[in-house]
Write an enzyme that holds these catalytic residues in place. Sequence first.
Site: not given
Length: 250
Positions: A108-110, A193
């Site tokens: 998962l991105d930040k 996203r």
Amino acid sequence: MKLEYPIRLQAYMAKSGCGSRRFCETLITAGRVTINTKRVTELGTKVNEEDVVMVDDQLIEPADRTYYYALYKPRGYVCTNYDPNEKLYARDLIDIADKNLLFHIGRLDKESTGLILFTNDGDVAQKVMHPSREIEKEYLVSCSTEVRREDLEEALKGVYIDIPQPYRIKRFEILSKKWVKIILTEGKNREIRKIFSYFGYDVKQLVRTRIGCIELGDMQPGQYRPVYPSEIEAMLKGETEPVKKRKVSW
């Protein structure tokens, strides 16, 4: 976790907590692995029980136990286990003695939150991430403006953005004007996203709530729990309903 020797180097590394077999192969070809002080770059290399294997000059050894954990990753934490520009690592939230052996399955991105799995089992990681398994990942997405059904229907068919392969969602459910549930079976980098940005949306929140049959449940950000072998088995079979929790002998 008894090994039979000789064993392929990438399999040995995966069982030592270095990552999935595919990731271990990148470490080998990059020249970051030595056996008995000799640098190795051939993927077919075999390891014997008495060999000394090091990655980036750090000794690695297979664990005698296999770990599986589900973590609710908070915003601001990164999934990588090392980045000189970061201070908050998701793995550090799993407070066990052998946490240094754990690596994440997928990522998962930040700025995203929610469910992520950690293990030291490279074989399982490889299976979960392989597109042919089509393991579902479920997300809740909030946007700053109303989400249009026609955009989501186009995303079902697939949209071409920055690579030759299309970005595609499997299902969706509109929960309110600005909240939608999205289900994927692929794992391209920042896929949701990129899809929403393609249609002009600004994603405000992105929460992964489920991977296969494993759910966030009542966990809160920063909390974690063990994932039982029965759950892993059901997930790899493509099941999407939670397995009834029961005590399992390790």
